[in-house]
Write a protein that holds these residues in place. Structure first.
Motif, mmCIF file in Angstrom:
data_model
loop_
_atom_site.group_PDB
_atom_site.id
_atom_site.type_symbol
_atom_site.label_atom_id
_atom_site.label_comp_id
_atom_site.label_asym_id
_atom_site.label_seq_id
_atom_site.Cartn_x
_atom_site.Cartn_y
_atom_site.Cartn_z
ATOM 1 N N LEU A 207 71.555 -33.086 -20.859
ATOM 2 C CA LEU A 207 70.505 -33.546 -19.952
ATOM 3 C C LEU A 207 69.130 -33.538 -20.632
ATOM 4 C CD1 LEU A 207 70.292 -34.306 -16.938
ATOM 5 C CD2 LEU A 207 69.846 -31.909 -16.456
ATOM 6 N N GLU B 32 68.382 -36.458 -23.303
ATOM 7 C CA GLU B 32 68.027 -37.802 -22.872
ATOM 8 C C GLU B 32 66.539 -37.920 -22.569
ATOM 9 O OE1 GLU B 32 68.878 -39.084 -19.019
ATOM 10 O OE2 GLU B 32 69.445 -41.089 -19.632
ATOM 11 N N PHE B 33 65.972 -36.821 -22.075
ATOM 12 C CA PHE B 33 64.567 -36.895 -21.679
ATOM 13 C C PHE B 33 63.616 -36.580 -22.824
ATOM 14 C CE2 PHE B 33 66.788 -36.635 -17.681
ATOM 15 C CZ PHE B 33 66.118 -37.581 -16.924
ATOM 16 N N GLY C 117 67.078 -47.598 -25.426
ATOM 17 C CA GLY C 117 67.217 -47.167 -24.041
ATOM 18 C C GLY C 117 68.430 -47.765 -23.362
ATOM 19 N N LEU D 127 71.620 -45.873 -24.010
ATOM 20 C CA LEU D 127 71.756 -44.643 -23.221
ATOM 21 C C LEU D 127 72.103 -44.958 -21.770
ATOM 22 C CD1 LEU D 127 68.903 -42.258 -24.420
ATOM 23 C CD2 LEU D 127 71.120 -42.731 -25.431
ATOM 24 N N ALA D 128 71.500 -46.022 -21.246
ATOM 25 C CA ALA D 128 71.768 -46.380 -19.856
ATOM 26 C C ALA D 128 73.225 -46.821 -19.680
ATOM 27 C CB ALA D 128 70.813 -47.491 -19.413
ATOM 28 N N ALA E 105 75.490 -43.797 -19.519
ATOM 29 C CA ALA E 105 75.495 -43.091 -18.238
ATOM 30 C C ALA E 105 76.245 -43.883 -17.177
ATOM 31 C CB ALA E 105 74.052 -42.827 -17.787
ATOM 32 N N LEU E 106 75.885 -45.156 -17.055
ATOM 33 C CA LEU E 106 76.469 -45.985 -15.991
ATOM 34 C C LEU E 106 77.953 -46.235 -16.186
ATOM 35 C CD1 LEU E 106 74.119 -48.952 -15.085
ATOM 36 C CD2 LEU E 106 75.246 -47.390 -13.530
ATOM 37 N N PHE F 278 79.594 -41.882 -18.331
ATOM 38 C CA PHE F 278 79.357 -40.496 -17.972
ATOM 39 C C PHE F 278 79.621 -40.242 -16.493
ATOM 40 C CE2 PHE F 278 76.763 -36.568 -17.627
ATOM 41 C CZ PHE F 278 77.634 -35.813 -18.376
ATOM 42 N N PHE F 279 79.336 -41.248 -15.674
ATOM 43 C CA PHE F 279 79.677 -41.145 -14.254
ATOM 44 C C PHE F 279 81.168 -40.896 -14.080
ATOM 45 C CE2 PHE F 279 75.802 -43.185 -12.335
ATOM 46 C CZ PHE F 279 75.621 -42.217 -11.374
ATOM 47 N N GLU G 14 74.521 -35.391 -10.257
ATOM 48 C CA GLU G 14 73.475 -35.215 -11.267
ATOM 49 C C GLU G 14 73.429 -36.392 -12.235
ATOM 50 O OE1 GLU G 14 72.445 -31.068 -12.993
ATOM 51 O OE2 GLU G 14 73.313 -32.181 -14.647
ATOM 52 N N VAL G 15 74.557 -37.097 -12.363
ATOM 53 C CA VAL G 15 74.557 -38.232 -13.290
ATOM 54 C C VAL G 15 73.625 -39.347 -12.812
ATOM 55 C CG1 VAL G 15 75.997 -39.903 -14.512
ATOM 56 C CG2 VAL G 15 76.878 -37.645 -14.041
ATOM 57 N N TRP G 16 73.326 -39.382 -11.503
ATOM 58 C CA TRP G 16 72.327 -40.364 -11.043
ATOM 59 C C TRP G 16 70.983 -40.091 -11.696
ATOM 60 C CZ3 TRP G 16 73.622 -44.753 -8.959
ATOM 61 C CH2 TRP G 16 74.832 -44.858 -8.257
ATOM 62 N N LEU G 17 70.695 -38.813 -11.957
ATOM 63 C CA LEU G 17 69.441 -38.486 -12.654
ATOM 64 C C LEU G 17 69.492 -38.998 -14.092
ATOM 65 C CD1 LEU G 17 66.713 -36.998 -12.953
ATOM 66 C CD2 LEU G 17 67.997 -34.951 -13.550
ATOM 67 N N ILE G 18 70.637 -38.775 -14.735
ATOM 68 C CA ILE G 18 70.782 -39.237 -16.114
ATOM 69 C C ILE G 18 70.685 -40.762 -16.159
ATOM 70 C CG2 ILE G 18 72.375 -39.303 -18.058
ATOM 71 C CD1 ILE G 18 73.397 -36.558 -17.096
ATOM 72 N N THR G 19 71.284 -41.404 -15.155
ATOM 73 C CA THR G 19 71.204 -42.856 -15.100
ATOM 74 C C THR G 19 69.776 -43.325 -14.837
ATOM 75 O OG1 THR G 19 73.438 -42.868 -14.228
ATOM 76 C CG2 THR G 19 72.191 -44.902 -14.007
ATOM 77 N N GLY H 121 67.104 -41.780 -15.621
ATOM 78 C CA GLY H 121 66.380 -41.570 -16.873
ATOM 79 C C GLY H 121 66.698 -42.651 -17.887
ATOM 80 N N GLY H 122 67.979 -42.934 -18.051
ATOM 81 C CA GLY H 122 68.400 -43.950 -19.024
ATOM 82 C C GLY H 122 67.884 -45.324 -18.657
#
Lengths: 434, 342
Positions: free
Chosen positions: A70, A73-74, A92, A95-96, A99-100, A103-104, B57-62, B64-65
């Motif tokens: 976490l 990424e930031f 970017g 990374l998006a 996640a989409l 990682f979900f 929590e992955v919505w936060l990562i998303t 952010g990304g």
């Protein structure tokens, strides 16, 4: 220290720590899915016990990997805002997508796996674990594609004062990314194999749960053997590719200063960064570097002296990290080969079991050394040839970063100590007695 | 609408969904010391969100990304400006996350107390600071033409920022209490429902004060007065907030929870609909403000990301809803007995 150095240290702490947990997630997810599949197909309760035992260790490890990912990424935004402004258009999006797309899937389905034993069928439950493993690998693909772009930028155009995406396919199929991905995945499988073998060895030495841990050991042994050898071949290809993609890194790996044909590799070399030469050189093997880099003993290999001093990576660190990593790589191949020969008589070789127990941390060390080679060897660039690390840092107060750096060290230090303590405790406890 | 505008609202949506999902996890964590009277009740609270918090929590990562991908300048300026606040949030989320996994691994009261405390701190800090951060975005922060922030963490703790923090904190507390009402029974359920009802008037007051304060400290209402139909958004949000209380008193907890989720989504949209096209207004000079247009990625990146978002966001929502419905029942004793339960 200034913001730059503090931010670099902070990123190093955060990534190195994160990567103590990621590889095991990548490899152990596959092993657990495999064990559960065996259980579903054979109905053999031992495989169910194996699934639960290794699954429990997997989950402790996974959680630490998640929470430490976490912050990474930031951090590009917090500490490397000039980098983010310049590269965000390309970096970017990778990374998006991670996640989409992946990682979900990994995070949501893992919840199902942990809590869904009685809610879905056995087969579906095993499939969930395969999907978790698939998604974990998919995550790694995109994160490494992003890192590979920093190593070898492709598919971009400089426009509006920043790097803008020109060709997405080129970015996604960056040859450097494919090399990096295979290298990292193989390393992860080696870590996971040694993890399982090490813990199994612990119990086999004590002759407890013999059937359980012999099976576990053998499954891991196959994985470890295959990928230790594959890693040597892949590592060679990865290294040779540097001749084209990152000549300064290649030269730093072997501490090669003067451009030459028939470039040698030294059995031992002590780089002297300040004076741009080797302080000590012992046992040159002429032409070996040319051979490895170009598959031609007389090929010319560029030396570091050909590059301005401010475009050379720290050679001392890169060189020795590389040497140690390669040495360990060969060691893994050797001990897994011995294991293969002893696969039917493990109990009769307590020395070998002991060796494997104490070898458990070594692949971790090798992997961190590998990242040292990749990241320190890329310096002074943050994106090779395009942007220097010193130009990438945020305009923020050094005191802020100093505080968070201390925070990272303390929190991660405690987290790591507790995490490994729990993993070891559960590992030693062994499978449930029922 | 052009691509930047679409992305602007998609970006808001991702943050809103994050708050609406992880919001009740954070709320439960904050309520843990007050509602969990004994170990079993505490475990019910943990396990009520056990299978879901990580996916939430992955919505936060998303978010952010996607900030990084669609609005790189926003990503760079927002997160470097909010450095200390964001780092505090991340550290808090770290200790919250491991609390789930670590707590049950050693059977000792002190050990459990430690992680209960970590879950609590790890939940209240992000709840409050997210509110502080977003309220500060609504009213503008001191950034110059280079996007460099001229302030400290304390700059963010101005009255409107604190008000925003209180609003988010209360939204999440109620959201969490309603969730716990759904997931628990007996005494714990009664206490959770009472807590939700009891906190609701406080939330209402803070929400009204926030709406009024926004008039005086932010330019949010300009868009609304120019396009009056937009007031519908505020109306829906307020109705949803009233609905929470109504459905609670009807003991219709799922509907109350959805109302609460809509309230949170509405509250997030409220500010950004008012700000559009501004994303991060500068309090030093409006010319330094980041907008959906000057902070966005290239057209190609926005297009590719849009295609991916259109495919993946519904897919993710679909399987997340599937998992929610799998775990919609009350946490049972049998479940707490599972080896893997938290």
């Amino acid at each position: 220290m200034d913001v730059l150095m503090l931010s670099r240290l902070q990123f190093a702490v955060a990534t190195f720590f994160h990567f103590l947990f990621v590889p095991l997630t990548l490899g152990l997810s596959i092993l657990v899915a495999f064990m559960e599949t065996k259980y579903v197909r054979s109905g053999d309760e031992t495989y169910l016990k194996m699934t639960k035992f290794w699954g429990k260790l997997f989950l402790i490890n996974f959680t630490i990997g998640v929470v430490t990912g976490l912050t990474l990424e930031f951090q590009f935004g917090t500490n490397w805002s000039n980098y983010s402004m310049f590269m965000g258009d390309i970096f970017g999006s990778l990374l998006a997508i991670e996640a989409l797309g992946f990682f979900f899937l990994e995070s949501i389905l893992l919840g199902v796996w942990i809590f869904g034993w009685k809610k879905i069928s056995k087969t579906a439950h095993a499939i969930v674990m395969w999907l978790v493993a698939f998604a974990a690998t998919g995550s790694a693909v995109w994160i490494l594609t992003a890192n590979a772009w920093m190593q070898h930028p492709v598919g971009y155009v400089i426009r509006n004062g920043r790097a803008e995406l020109a060709n997405f396919a080129q970015v996604a199929l960056n040859p450097f990314a494919i090399l990096m991905l295979t290298h990292t995945l193989f390393a992860s499988y080696i870590i996971s194999a040694f993890f399982v073998m090490g813990i199994s060895a612990y119990h086999l030495i004590r002759k407890q749960h013999v059937d359980f841990f012999t099976r576990s050991f053998r499954i891991a042994l196959v994985l470890g053997l295959v990928f230790s050898f594959a890693e040597i071949v892949e590592g060679h290809m990865h290294g040779a590719d540097l001749a084209h993609s990152q000549p300064t890194k290649l030269a730093a790996l072997e501490s090669h200063w003067q451009t030459s044909k028939n470039a040698p590799i030294y059995l031992f070399a002590l780089p002297d960064d300040a004076n741009g030469k080797n302080r000590v050189e012992i046992g040159p093997i002429p032409g070996l570097l040319s051979l490895l880099a170009y598959h031609n003993m007389s090929a010319e290999v560029k030396g570091l002296a050909d590059f301005p001093a401010d475009e050379r990576p720290p050679v001392l660190i890169t060189h020795f990290a590389f040497r140690a990593m390669v040495g360990l790589g060969f060691y893994f191949a050797l001990v897994t080969l011995i294991g293969w020969l002893k696969r039917n008589s493990l109990l009769e070789s307590p020395w070998y079991l002991k060796l494997m127990l104490y070898s458990t941390p070594l692949p971790y060390i090798a992997t961190e050394l590998g990242w040292t080679v990749a990241e320190v060897g890329r310096q002074p660039w943050i994106v090779y040839g395009l942007m220097k690390t010193k130009d990438a840092v945020s305009s923020i107060a050094a005191s802020q970063v100093a505080v968070t750096l201390v925070g990272f060290i303390c929190v991660y230090g405690l987290l790591g100590a507790i995490g490994f303590y729990l993993i070891i405790k559960k590992a030693i406890k062994g499978p449930a007695a029922d | 609408m052009d691509l930047q505008a679409i992305w602007y609202f998609l970006w808001v949506l991702l943050w809103a969904v994050y708050f609406a999902t992880d919001g009740f996890d954070l709320g439960i964590g904050a309520l843990l010391p007050f509602l969990g009277k004994n170990d079993e009740e505490k475990r019910v609270m943990y396990n009520s969100i056990g299978p879901l918090w990580d996916g939430n929590e992955v919505w936060l990562i998303t978010a952010g990304g996607v900030t990084f991908a669609a609005f790189p300048l926003m990503y760079a300026v927002m997160f470097s400006s909010l450095y200390s606040a964001l780092m505090l949030i991340l550290f808090a989320l770290i200790i919250r996350g491991v609390s789930f996994e670590f707590r049950g691994k050693i059977d000792s009261p002190g050990w459990k107390k430690l992680w209960d405390f970590c879950l609590f701190i790890g939940s209240i800090v992000p709840s409050f600071l997210f509110g502080v951060a977003f309220a500060n975005i609504f009213q503008g922060i001191p950034i110059d033409d280079k996007g460099v922030y001229h302030g400290t963490l304390l700059t963010l703790l101005n009255p409107y920022g604190i008000l925003g923090g209180a609003l988010f904190f209360l939204l999440f507390l109620v959201h969490g209490a309603v969730w716990l009402s759904i997931k628990s029974d007996g005494d714990l359920h009664d206490r959770a429902a009472r807590t939700a009802s009891g906190l609701w008037p406080v939330l209402l007051v803070v929400a009204v004060v926030f709406l009024v304060a926004s008039k005086f400290t932010t330019p949010i209402y300009d868009n609304y007065t120019t396009h009056p139909p937009l007031f519908l958004l505020i109306l829906i949000t307020v109705l949803a907030l009233l609905g929470v209380k109504l459905f609670l008193s009807m003991k219709n907890y799922w509907t109350a929870w959805f109302s609460s989720a809509i309230t949170i989504v509405g509250a997030t949209f409220f500010g950004f609909v008012g700000l559009f096209p501004n994303m991060l207004p500068s309090s030093l000079n409006p010319a330094f403000s980041l907008t959906a247009y000057n902070a966005s990625s290239s057209r190609l990146t926005l297009q590719i990301m849009f295609t991916l978002a259109v495919i993946f966001v519904p897919v993710v929502l679909a399987y997340q809803i599937w998992v929610y419905s799998m775990f919609r029942h009350k946490v049972s004793k049998e479940e707490l007995g599972y080896d893997e339960a938290y």
